[in-house]
Design a protein around this motif. Structure first.
Motif, PDB file in Angstrom:
ATOM      1  N   ARG A  38       4.569   0.070  -6.982  1.00  0.00           N
ATOM      2  CA  ARG A  38       5.268   0.861  -7.986  1.00  0.00           C
ATOM      3  C   ARG A  38       4.701   2.265  -8.025  1.00  0.00           C
ATOM      4  O   ARG A  38       3.540   2.496  -7.677  1.00  0.00           O
ATOM      5  CB  ARG A  38       5.176   0.204  -9.367  1.00  0.00           C
ATOM      6  CG  ARG A  38       3.783   0.176  -9.970  1.00  0.00           C
ATOM      7  CD  ARG A  38       3.794  -0.634 -11.273  1.00  0.00           C
ATOM      8  NE  ARG A  38       2.477  -0.681 -11.906  1.00  0.00           N
ATOM      9  CZ  ARG A  38       2.180  -1.425 -12.965  1.00  0.00           C
ATOM     10  NH1 ARG A  38       3.119  -2.198 -13.525  1.00  0.00           N
ATOM     11  NH2 ARG A  38       0.955  -1.400 -13.467  1.00  0.00           N
ATOM     12  N   GLN A  39       5.546   3.185  -8.461  1.00  0.00           N
ATOM     13  CA  GLN A  39       5.125   4.577  -8.595  1.00  0.00           C
ATOM     14  C   GLN A  39       5.713   5.161  -9.858  1.00  0.00           C
ATOM     15  O   GLN A  39       6.932   5.220 -10.010  1.00  0.00           O
ATOM     16  CB  GLN A  39       5.554   5.396  -7.387  1.00  0.00           C
ATOM     17  CG  GLN A  39       4.976   6.799  -7.363  1.00  0.00           C
ATOM     18  CD  GLN A  39       5.147   7.467  -6.022  1.00  0.00           C
ATOM     19  OE1 GLN A  39       5.991   7.093  -5.211  1.00  0.00           O
ATOM     20  NE2 GLN A  39       4.328   8.474  -5.767  1.00  0.00           N
ATOM     21  N   GLU A  44       0.196   8.144  -8.099  1.00  0.00           N
ATOM     22  CA  GLU A  44       0.315   7.635  -6.740  1.00  0.00           C
ATOM     23  C   GLU A  44       0.939   6.244  -6.751  1.00  0.00           C
ATOM     24  O   GLU A  44       0.851   5.512  -7.741  1.00  0.00           O
ATOM     25  CB  GLU A  44      -1.068   7.577  -6.077  1.00  0.00           C
ATOM     26  CG  GLU A  44      -1.678   8.940  -5.807  1.00  0.00           C
ATOM     27  CD  GLU A  44      -2.903   8.853  -4.928  1.00  0.00           C
ATOM     28  OE1 GLU A  44      -3.436   9.911  -4.550  1.00  0.00           O
ATOM     29  OE2 GLU A  44      -3.350   7.730  -4.621  1.00  0.00           O
ATOM     30  N   ARG A  45       1.553   5.905  -5.623  1.00  0.00           N
ATOM     31  CA  ARG A  45       2.119   4.569  -5.490  1.00  0.00           C
ATOM     32  C   ARG A  45       0.972   3.549  -5.454  1.00  0.00           C
ATOM     33  O   ARG A  45      -0.038   3.770  -4.786  1.00  0.00           O
ATOM     34  CB  ARG A  45       2.949   4.478  -4.211  1.00  0.00           C
ATOM     35  CG  ARG A  45       3.839   3.276  -4.140  1.00  0.00           C
ATOM     36  CD  ARG A  45       4.840   3.394  -2.985  1.00  0.00           C
ATOM     37  NE  ARG A  45       5.745   4.515  -3.185  1.00  0.00           N
ATOM     38  CZ  ARG A  45       6.782   4.756  -2.375  1.00  0.00           C
ATOM     39  NH1 ARG A  45       7.022   3.968  -1.335  1.00  0.00           N
ATOM     40  NH2 ARG A  45       7.559   5.782  -2.601  1.00  0.00           N
ATOM     41  N   GLU A  46       1.133   2.447  -6.186  1.00  0.00           N
ATOM     42  CA  GLU A  46       0.081   1.456  -6.248  1.00  0.00           C
ATOM     43  C   GLU A  46       0.630   0.073  -5.931  1.00  0.00           C
ATOM     44  O   GLU A  46       1.792  -0.231  -6.184  1.00  0.00           O
ATOM     45  CB  GLU A  46      -0.558   1.445  -7.639  1.00  0.00           C
ATOM     46  CG  GLU A  46       0.383   1.070  -8.766  1.00  0.00           C
ATOM     47  CD  GLU A  46      -0.320   0.930 -10.104  1.00  0.00           C
ATOM     48  OE1 GLU A  46      -1.560   0.952 -10.152  1.00  0.00           O
ATOM     49  OE2 GLU A  46       0.393   0.769 -11.110  1.00  0.00           O
ATOM     50  N   ASP A  90       4.094  -0.186 -17.566  1.00  0.00           N
ATOM     51  CA  ASP A  90       4.711  -0.815 -16.397  1.00  0.00           C
ATOM     52  C   ASP A  90       5.913  -0.011 -15.899  1.00  0.00           C
ATOM     53  O   ASP A  90       6.448  -0.309 -14.822  1.00  0.00           O
ATOM     54  CB  ASP A  90       5.187  -2.233 -16.728  1.00  0.00           C
ATOM     55  CG  ASP A  90       4.046  -3.181 -17.043  1.00  0.00           C
ATOM     56  OD1 ASP A  90       4.178  -3.956 -18.001  1.00  0.00           O
ATOM     57  OD2 ASP A  90       3.021  -3.133 -16.325  1.00  0.00           O
ATOM     58  N   ALA A  91       6.342   0.972 -16.651  1.00  0.00           N
ATOM     59  CA  ALA A  91       7.499   1.765 -16.262  1.00  0.00           C
ATOM     60  C   ALA A  91       7.205   2.542 -14.980  1.00  0.00           C
ATOM     61  O   ALA A  91       6.178   3.230 -14.879  1.00  0.00           O
ATOM     62  CB  ALA A  91       7.881   2.729 -17.376  1.00  0.00           C
ATOM     63  N   ALA A  92       8.096   2.399 -14.011  1.00  0.00           N
ATOM     64  CA  ALA A  92       7.892   3.023 -12.701  1.00  0.00           C
ATOM     65  C   ALA A  92       9.098   2.687 -11.832  1.00  0.00           C
ATOM     66  O   ALA A  92       9.955   1.888 -12.224  1.00  0.00           O
ATOM     67  CB  ALA A  92       6.617   2.492 -12.039  1.00  0.00           C
ATOM     68  N   VAL A  93       9.128   3.290 -10.655  1.00  0.00           N
ATOM     69  CA  VAL A  93      10.048   2.836  -9.620  1.00  0.00           C
ATOM     70  C   VAL A  93       9.311   1.775  -8.808  1.00  0.00           C
ATOM     71  O   VAL A  93       8.183   2.010  -8.355  1.00  0.00           O
ATOM     72  CB  VAL A  93      10.507   3.994  -8.721  1.00  0.00           C
ATOM     73  CG1 VAL A  93      11.438   3.465  -7.627  1.00  0.00           C
ATOM     74  CG2 VAL A  93      11.195   5.067  -9.547  1.00  0.00           C
ATOM     75  N   VAL A 114      12.337   0.792 -13.340  1.00  0.00           N
ATOM     76  CA  VAL A 114      12.022  -0.024 -14.519  1.00  0.00           C
ATOM     77  C   VAL A 114      11.575   0.908 -15.631  1.00  0.00           C
ATOM     78  O   VAL A 114      10.653   1.715 -15.458  1.00  0.00           O
ATOM     79  CB  VAL A 114      10.914  -1.046 -14.211  1.00  0.00           C
ATOM     80  CG1 VAL A 114      10.462  -1.747 -15.497  1.00  0.00           C
ATOM     81  CG2 VAL A 114      11.407  -2.066 -13.199  1.00  0.00           C
ATOM     82  N   THR A 115      12.244   0.819 -16.773  1.00  0.00           N
ATOM     83  CA  THR A 115      11.920   1.628 -17.937  1.00  0.00           C
ATOM     84  C   THR A 115      11.626   0.695 -19.104  1.00  0.00           C
ATOM     85  O   THR A 115      12.401  -0.235 -19.359  1.00  0.00           O
ATOM     86  CB  THR A 115      13.080   2.564 -18.292  1.00  0.00           C
ATOM     87  OG1 THR A 115      13.403   3.367 -17.150  1.00  0.00           O
ATOM     88  CG2 THR A 115      12.690   3.483 -19.454  1.00  0.00           C
TER      89      THR A 115
END
Length: 118
Positions: A38-39, A44-46, A90-93, A114-115
């Motif tokens: 997710r990012q 950064e993407r994790e 947790d909101a991220a792409v 995810v929002t």
């Protein structure tokens, strides 16, 4: 050609649930591990979670352990990420990615947003 398509994202309230899907084509999940990443904006993407090709091994980042569950349906060639007790952080792409042995594929899906509202 290896392709991955994520879906299932959306807007959910704090404490709610979503199930993300990662549909694979061009290869068989029987032989590949799948990772979810997710990012969030400005970050950064994790790595979030990963499931092995044989489905017997799973990994979860500490931040999602006990709340998220990764799975695969090899017959449908699709991986899932069940997300419960969602928090604003947790909101991220969310993206999925395939791994053959120790080699991650170069391909990424388009991601699913995810929002989480507080």
């Amino acid at each position: 050609q290896l392709q991955l398509v994520e879906s299932g994202g959306g807007l959910v309230q704090f404490g709610g649930s979503l199930r993300l899907s990662c549909a694979a084509s061009g290869f068989s999940l029987d032989y590949y591990a799948i990772g979810w990443f997710r990012q969030a904006p400005g970050k950064e993407r994790e790595g979030v979670s990963c499931i092995g090709s044989s489905d017997t091994s799973t990994y979860y980042a500490d931040s999602v352990k006990g709340r998220f569950t990764i799975s695969k349906d090899n017959a449908k060639n699709t991986a899932y990420l069940q997300m419960n007790s969602l928090k604003p952080e947790d909101a991220a792409v969310y993206y999925c990615r395939a791994r053959y042995g120790s080699a991650w594929s170069d391909s990424w899906g388009q991601g699913t947003q995810v929002t989480v509202s507080s």
